[in-house]
Design a protein around this motif. Structure first.
Motif: not given
Length: 200
Positions: A22-31
């Protein structure tokens, strides 16, 4: 995250089937579910973390002297910008330096002074072509210089505390936080116009 990885490890030991990665979800803004406007790519504490290489002679000199010249740690990175080729430009207000990362050559360029002019508080940066523009609020001026470290011009007229700047087409826009104003110059430092006042 650690628990999920540990759990997958236990499952794969208990059942000999290959574990799904599983690939960690990308940190993004906004959620989510909003469309992402900003995505975390990477972080670095010094030029080597971005892929910058130090030349052989400099590496040897650093080894002899026990220094880090050419790979100095970021102390207080303040002004950030990208040039036309997405090369990173950054100012550091703790060591009063200006840097440019030439990504194609993995080369980090750093200046604390241009000739006899030493930076006092470089807070903003922009680059177009082979010219860097630096807003120095400590000197109350904008300094323009080439990537070879040659002074092109200085802009002091009408500036009290330049706090931000941007190059757009053939104009240099400088925001002055004390004058509550944006002053516009051509790319040779000649004033063109100004706009804004306190409260607007």
């Amino acid at each position: 995250m650690l628990l999920a990885s540990f759990g997958m490890c236990v499952v794969s030991l208990a059942a000999p089937k290959p574990a799904a990665t599983t690939k960690a979800p990308a940190l993004v803004w906004p959620a989510p579910p909003e469309p992402a406007r900003i995505v975390y790519v990477q972080s670095a504490t010094q030029p080597a973390g971005l892929g910058a290489k130090v030349g052989g002679f400099r590496r040897f000199a650093n080894w002899v002297a026990g220094g880090q010249r050419g790979n100095e740690r970021f102390v207080k990175p303040f002004g950030l910008a990208l040039d036309e080729a997405d090369n990173l430009c950054v100012t550091d207000t703790a060591d009063n330096s200006v840097s440019w990362f030439e990504r194609a050559k993995n080369r980090w360029h750093r200046w604390e002074r241009i000739g006899k002019l030493r930076f006092a508080a470089p807070v903003a940066i922009a680059k177009q072509g082979d010219t860097l523009f630096v807003a120095d609020s400590g000197r109350a001026e904008v300094v323009a210089f080439s990537i070879k470290g040659e002074l092109r011009f200085r802009v002091k007229e009408g500036l009290t505390c330049p706090a931000g700047l941007v190059v757009w087409s053939d104009r240099l826009f400088v925001a002055d936080s004390q004058r509550h104003q944006v002053r516009v110059f051509d790319l040779r430092g000649k004033p063109v116009t100004e706009f804004g006042q306190r409260g607007t």
